[in-house]
Design a protein around this motif. Structure first.
Motif, PDB file in Angstrom:
ATOM      1  N   ASP A  24       0.812  -1.208   0.000  1.00  0.00           N
ATOM      2  CA  ASP A  24       0.000   0.000   0.000  1.00  0.00           C
ATOM      3  C   ASP A  24       0.850   1.265   0.000  1.00  0.00           C
ATOM      4  O   ASP A  24       0.436   2.293  -0.526  1.00  0.00           O
ATOM      5  CB  ASP A  24      -0.972   0.010   1.185  1.00  0.00           C
ATOM      6  CG  ASP A  24      -0.294  -0.276   2.513  1.00  0.00           C
ATOM      7  OD1 ASP A  24       0.939  -0.347   2.542  1.00  0.00           O
ATOM      8  OD2 ASP A  24      -1.012  -0.436   3.515  1.00  0.00           O
ATOM      9  N   LEU A  25       2.043   1.236   0.578  1.00  0.00           N
ATOM     10  CA  LEU A  25       2.900   2.411   0.592  1.00  0.00           C
ATOM     11  C   LEU A  25       3.579   2.629  -0.752  1.00  0.00           C
ATOM     12  O   LEU A  25       4.041   3.716  -1.053  1.00  0.00           O
ATOM     13  CB  LEU A  25       3.954   2.266   1.693  1.00  0.00           C
ATOM     14  CG  LEU A  25       4.583   3.554   2.233  1.00  0.00           C
ATOM     15  CD1 LEU A  25       3.523   4.468   2.824  1.00  0.00           C
ATOM     16  CD2 LEU A  25       5.650   3.233   3.264  1.00  0.00           C
ATOM     17  N   ARG A  26       3.657   1.568  -1.559  1.00  0.00           N
ATOM     18  CA  ARG A  26       4.316   1.650  -2.857  1.00  0.00           C
ATOM     19  C   ARG A  26       3.327   1.813  -4.015  1.00  0.00           C
ATOM     20  O   ARG A  26       3.741   1.998  -5.151  1.00  0.00           O
ATOM     21  CB  ARG A  26       5.145   0.378  -3.091  1.00  0.00           C
ATOM     22  CG  ARG A  26       6.286   0.155  -2.107  1.00  0.00           C
ATOM     23  CD  ARG A  26       6.911  -1.212  -2.339  1.00  0.00           C
ATOM     24  NE  ARG A  26       8.007  -1.494  -1.427  1.00  0.00           N
ATOM     25  CZ  ARG A  26       9.285  -1.548  -1.798  1.00  0.00           C
ATOM     26  NH1 ARG A  26       9.613  -1.347  -3.042  1.00  0.00           N
ATOM     27  NH2 ARG A  26      10.221  -1.826  -0.916  1.00  0.00           N
ATOM     28  N   ASP A  27       2.026   1.722  -3.762  1.00  0.00           N
ATOM     29  CA  ASP A  27       1.029   1.780  -4.828  1.00  0.00           C
ATOM     30  C   ASP A  27       1.110   3.090  -5.604  1.00  0.00           C
ATOM     31  O   ASP A  27       1.506   4.134  -5.068  1.00  0.00           O
ATOM     32  CB  ASP A  27      -0.385   1.636  -4.255  1.00  0.00           C
ATOM     33  CG  ASP A  27      -0.702   0.206  -3.848  1.00  0.00           C
ATOM     34  OD1 ASP A  27       0.043  -0.698  -4.257  1.00  0.00           O
ATOM     35  OD2 ASP A  27      -1.682   0.012  -3.113  1.00  0.00           O
ATOM     36  N   ALA A 252       6.859   6.705   4.868  1.00  0.00           N
ATOM     37  CA  ALA A 252       6.710   7.703   3.806  1.00  0.00           C
ATOM     38  C   ALA A 252       7.363   7.225   2.524  1.00  0.00           C
ATOM     39  O   ALA A 252       8.401   6.555   2.543  1.00  0.00           O
ATOM     40  CB  ALA A 252       7.310   9.035   4.228  1.00  0.00           C
ATOM     41  N   ALA A 253       6.735   7.588   1.390  1.00  0.00           N
ATOM     42  CA  ALA A 253       7.279   7.266   0.075  1.00  0.00           C
ATOM     43  C   ALA A 253       7.026   8.428  -0.874  1.00  0.00           C
ATOM     44  O   ALA A 253       5.938   9.020  -0.863  1.00  0.00           O
ATOM     45  CB  ALA A 253       6.642   5.999  -0.489  1.00  0.00           C
ATOM     46  N   LEU A 254       8.029   8.768  -1.673  1.00  0.00           N
ATOM     47  CA  LEU A 254       7.881   9.754  -2.733  1.00  0.00           C
ATOM     48  C   LEU A 254       7.510   9.052  -4.028  1.00  0.00           C
ATOM     49  O   LEU A 254       7.967   7.943  -4.297  1.00  0.00           O
ATOM     50  CB  LEU A 254       9.183  10.529  -2.931  1.00  0.00           C
ATOM     51  CG  LEU A 254       9.644  11.413  -1.769  1.00  0.00           C
ATOM     52  CD1 LEU A 254      10.973  12.072  -2.120  1.00  0.00           C
ATOM     53  CD2 LEU A 254       8.593  12.463  -1.444  1.00  0.00           C
ATOM     54  N   VAL A 285       2.026   8.995   2.945  1.00  0.00           N
ATOM     55  CA  VAL A 285       2.475   9.001   4.330  1.00  0.00           C
ATOM     56  C   VAL A 285       1.629   8.007   5.113  1.00  0.00           C
ATOM     57  O   VAL A 285       0.397   8.014   5.012  1.00  0.00           O
ATOM     58  CB  VAL A 285       2.352  10.407   4.955  1.00  0.00           C
ATOM     59  CG1 VAL A 285       2.745  10.370   6.434  1.00  0.00           C
ATOM     60  CG2 VAL A 285       3.213  11.405   4.196  1.00  0.00           C
ATOM     61  N   ARG A 286       2.283   7.151   5.898  1.00  0.00           N
ATOM     62  CA  ARG A 286       1.564   6.235   6.770  1.00  0.00           C
ATOM     63  C   ARG A 286       1.279   6.932   8.090  1.00  0.00           C
ATOM     64  O   ARG A 286       2.196   7.268   8.851  1.00  0.00           O
ATOM     65  CB  ARG A 286       2.388   4.966   7.002  1.00  0.00           C
ATOM     66  CG  ARG A 286       1.622   3.885   7.783  1.00  0.00           C
ATOM     67  CD  ARG A 286       2.529   2.704   8.128  1.00  0.00           C
ATOM     68  NE  ARG A 286       3.123   2.107   6.943  1.00  0.00           N
ATOM     69  CZ  ARG A 286       2.465   1.316   6.094  1.00  0.00           C
ATOM     70  NH1 ARG A 286       1.201   1.028   6.310  1.00  0.00           N
ATOM     71  NH2 ARG A 286       3.073   0.818   5.043  1.00  0.00           N
ATOM     72  N   LEU A 287       0.004   7.173   8.377  1.00  0.00           N
ATOM     73  CA  LEU A 287      -0.384   7.822   9.622  1.00  0.00           C
ATOM     74  C   LEU A 287      -0.458   6.839  10.780  1.00  0.00           C
ATOM     75  O   LEU A 287      -0.234   7.199  11.931  1.00  0.00           O
ATOM     76  CB  LEU A 287      -1.736   8.517   9.436  1.00  0.00           C
ATOM     77  CG  LEU A 287      -1.808   9.536   8.277  1.00  0.00           C
ATOM     78  CD1 LEU A 287      -3.201  10.114   8.188  1.00  0.00           C
ATOM     79  CD2 LEU A 287      -0.771  10.635   8.452  1.00  0.00           C
ATOM     80  N   SER A 288      -0.822   5.598  10.470  1.00  0.00           N
ATOM     81  CA  SER A 288      -0.867   4.514  11.451  1.00  0.00           C
ATOM     82  C   SER A 288      -0.883   3.209  10.664  1.00  0.00           C
ATOM     83  O   SER A 288      -0.793   3.213   9.432  1.00  0.00           O
ATOM     84  CB  SER A 288      -2.103   4.638  12.344  1.00  0.00           C
ATOM     85  OG  SER A 288      -3.283   4.331  11.609  1.00  0.00           O
ATOM     86  N   ASP A 294      -2.385  10.154   0.861  1.00  0.00           N
ATOM     87  CA  ASP A 294      -1.729  10.507  -0.397  1.00  0.00           C
ATOM     88  C   ASP A 294      -1.899  12.000  -0.654  1.00  0.00           C
ATOM     89  O   ASP A 294      -2.996  12.536  -0.486  1.00  0.00           O
ATOM     90  CB  ASP A 294      -2.355   9.756  -1.582  1.00  0.00           C
ATOM     91  CG  ASP A 294      -2.126   8.261  -1.516  1.00  0.00           C
ATOM     92  OD1 ASP A 294      -1.249   7.825  -0.764  1.00  0.00           O
ATOM     93  OD2 ASP A 294      -2.847   7.537  -2.234  1.00  0.00           O
ATOM     94  N   ILE A 295      -0.843  12.640  -1.078  1.00  0.00           N
ATOM     95  CA  ILE A 295      -0.893  14.045  -1.483  1.00  0.00           C
ATOM     96  C   ILE A 295      -0.105  14.182  -2.782  1.00  0.00           C
ATOM     97  O   ILE A 295       1.023  13.691  -2.892  1.00  0.00           O
ATOM     98  CB  ILE A 295      -0.294  14.975  -0.416  1.00  0.00           C
ATOM     99  CG1 ILE A 295      -1.064  14.848   0.903  1.00  0.00           C
ATOM    100  CG2 ILE A 295      -0.312  16.425  -0.890  1.00  0.00           C
ATOM    101  CD1 ILE A 295      -0.469  15.677   2.029  1.00  0.00           C
ATOM    102  N   SER A 296      -0.689  14.854  -3.786  1.00  0.00           N
ATOM    103  CA  SER A 296       0.014  15.008  -5.059  1.00  0.00           C
ATOM    104  C   SER A 296      -0.454  16.260  -5.793  1.00  0.00           C
ATOM    105  O   SER A 296      -1.516  16.817  -5.511  1.00  0.00           O
ATOM    106  CB  SER A 296      -0.189  13.778  -5.949  1.00  0.00           C
ATOM    107  OG  SER A 296      -1.553  13.590  -6.244  1.00  0.00           O
ATOM    108  N   VAL A 297       0.382  16.672  -6.741  1.00  0.00           N
ATOM    109  CA  VAL A 297       0.103  17.803  -7.625  1.00  0.00           C
ATOM    110  C   VAL A 297       0.286  17.327  -9.056  1.00  0.00           C
ATOM    111  O   VAL A 297       1.193  16.539  -9.346  1.00  0.00           O
ATOM    112  CB  VAL A 297       1.045  18.989  -7.334  1.00  0.00           C
ATOM    113  CG1 VAL A 297       0.782  20.145  -8.290  1.00  0.00           C
ATOM    114  CG2 VAL A 297       0.903  19.451  -5.894  1.00  0.00           C
ATOM    115  N   THR A 298      -0.564  17.779  -9.965  1.00  0.00           N
ATOM    116  CA  THR A 298      -0.445  17.399 -11.380  1.00  0.00           C
ATOM    117  C   THR A 298      -0.184  18.629 -12.239  1.00  0.00           C
ATOM    118  O   THR A 298      -0.623  19.738 -11.922  1.00  0.00           O
ATOM    119  CB  THR A 298      -1.714  16.699 -11.886  1.00  0.00           C
ATOM    120  OG1 THR A 298      -2.840  17.585 -11.763  1.00  0.00           O
ATOM    121  CG2 THR A 298      -1.990  15.437 -11.085  1.00  0.00           C
ATOM    122  N   GLU A 299       0.521  18.401 -13.330  1.00  0.00           N
ATOM    123  CA  GLU A 299       0.819  19.453 -14.308  1.00  0.00           C
ATOM    124  C   GLU A 299       0.666  18.852 -15.695  1.00  0.00           C
ATOM    125  O   GLU A 299       1.107  17.733 -15.957  1.00  0.00           O
ATOM    126  CB  GLU A 299       2.244  19.974 -14.111  1.00  0.00           C
ATOM    127  CG  GLU A 299       2.700  20.997 -15.138  1.00  0.00           C
ATOM    128  CD  GLU A 299       2.045  22.356 -14.961  1.00  0.00           C
ATOM    129  OE1 GLU A 299       1.864  23.062 -15.984  1.00  0.00           O
ATOM    130  OE2 GLU A 299       1.717  22.717 -13.816  1.00  0.00           O
TER     131      GLU A 299
END
Length: 322
Positions: A24-27, A252-254, A285-288, A294-299
């Motif tokens: 799930d952190l790598r999806d 956390a994963a970027l 980010v894993r909160l628990s 998930d947070i992201s920006v698109t261009e």
């Protein structure tokens, strides 16, 4: 400390911290394309088929400003699009999963116009038509041969089409998904298609190190009719996703990925008749143990074929993973 001991220590940390290996952190990031013309043809979803419940709350916001006239077609797409959704997913055994996603869409005046222009100026990106028109307007118009197909100049909000999907994991790296949309949206407001979309997609995921994963998918879909016969949609479209994630630590994963699709409409206008390519930058980010954010920006990489800039947040709860 020798290099060998450092490598052994890092390997021990990875083995001893199961959170680092959670799929799930790598999806890949689930990011829709948000304009009234594109959102009626949504993409397949990528999710892990495990024996667990998963519920996701998602908020998406995109800003677009395009005015274009070619041949006998003209359009104005000057608005801010907002989408709120809830998705229920259930895995069965190790290989099967089903999901249903219900969403509400709205478009309104571009309250983020000034921010978008500063964003483009900061990174040296083109502003398109933004320097020629006033900020904070709403205009959704399309006409062919002087006949109007749509003319909306005030905010709209309604339920969108419901998304259903069944996925089958073929092995550790490959999976197959089949999906459809149910026409629950309001097509008169361009918040739903006139019929059912059907699609199939293949997905691939592979680790390239203890910390990195890359993913890809490609699929095709049979397009439902557009809400107006004056705006003729194509019968089929293809989509792809390509990207990767890098674990910073167990929490956390970027992520960096690209989305693309072939044109949805038979039109000479870029937002309708051009192929789209979108860059997605963000992370998870894993909160628990049960919650992810998930947070992201698109261009838009193919200028004018997609929203200028989009902001996306997704909060996911899962009941546990094997």
């Amino acid at each position: 400390m020798s290099k060998l001991k450092i490598h052994q220590l890092l390997a021990g940390i990875v083995v001893g911290a199961p959170g680092l290996l959670h799929a799930d952190l790598r999806d890949s990031l689930d990011v829709p394309e948000l304009t009234p013309f594109s959102q009626i043809y949504p993409a397949h979803r990528s999710f892990d088929a495990t024996d667990a419940w998963q519920i996701a709350l998602q908020y998406d916001l995109a800003n677009t400003q395009i005015y274009e006239t070619k041949a006998d077609e003209s359009m104005a797409l000057d608005l801010e699009y907002e989408r709120r959704s809830i998705t229920f997913e259930r895995g069965f055994g190790e290989d099967w999963a089903i999901s249903i996603s219900v969403a509400r869409g709205a478009y309104r005046e571009g309250s983020t116009d000034a921010f978008i222009e500063r964003w483009h100026d900061t990174f040296g990106l083109p502003n398109g038509a933004r320097d020629k028109y006033p900020q904070d307007l709403i205009a959704l118009r399309f006409a062919r041969a002087a006949e109007s197909a749509i003319d909306i100049q005030e905010s709209q909000s309604a339920l969108l089409d419901t998304h259903l999907q069944v996925s089958k994991r073929l092995n550790k790296k490959h999976s197959l998904g089949v999906w459809a949309t149910v026409p629950t949206g309001n097509e008169k407001r361009w918040l739903g298609a006139d019929g059912v979309n059907l699609g199939v997609a293949w997905s691939y995921t592979s680790a390239f190190s203890d910390m990195g994963t890359w993913f890809a998918s490609i699929g095709g879909m049979k397009l439902a009719d557009s809400p107006s016969p004056l705006l003729r949609n194509k019968d089929f479209a293809t989509r792809f996703t390509l990207g990767g994630s890098w674990l910073l630590n167990e929490s956390a994963a970027l992520k960096l990925q690209m989305h693309g699709h072939t044109a949805f409409y038979d039109s000479d206008l870029a937002p309708l008749g051009d192929d789209a390519l979108v860059l997605v930058m963000g992370g998870t980010v894993r909160l628990s143990e049960e919650w992810l954010l998930d947070i992201s920006v698109t261009e838009d990489l193919a200028v004018d074929a997609s929203p200028d800039v989009g902001f996306h947040m997704r909060l996911t709860w899962h009941s546990g993973r094997d």
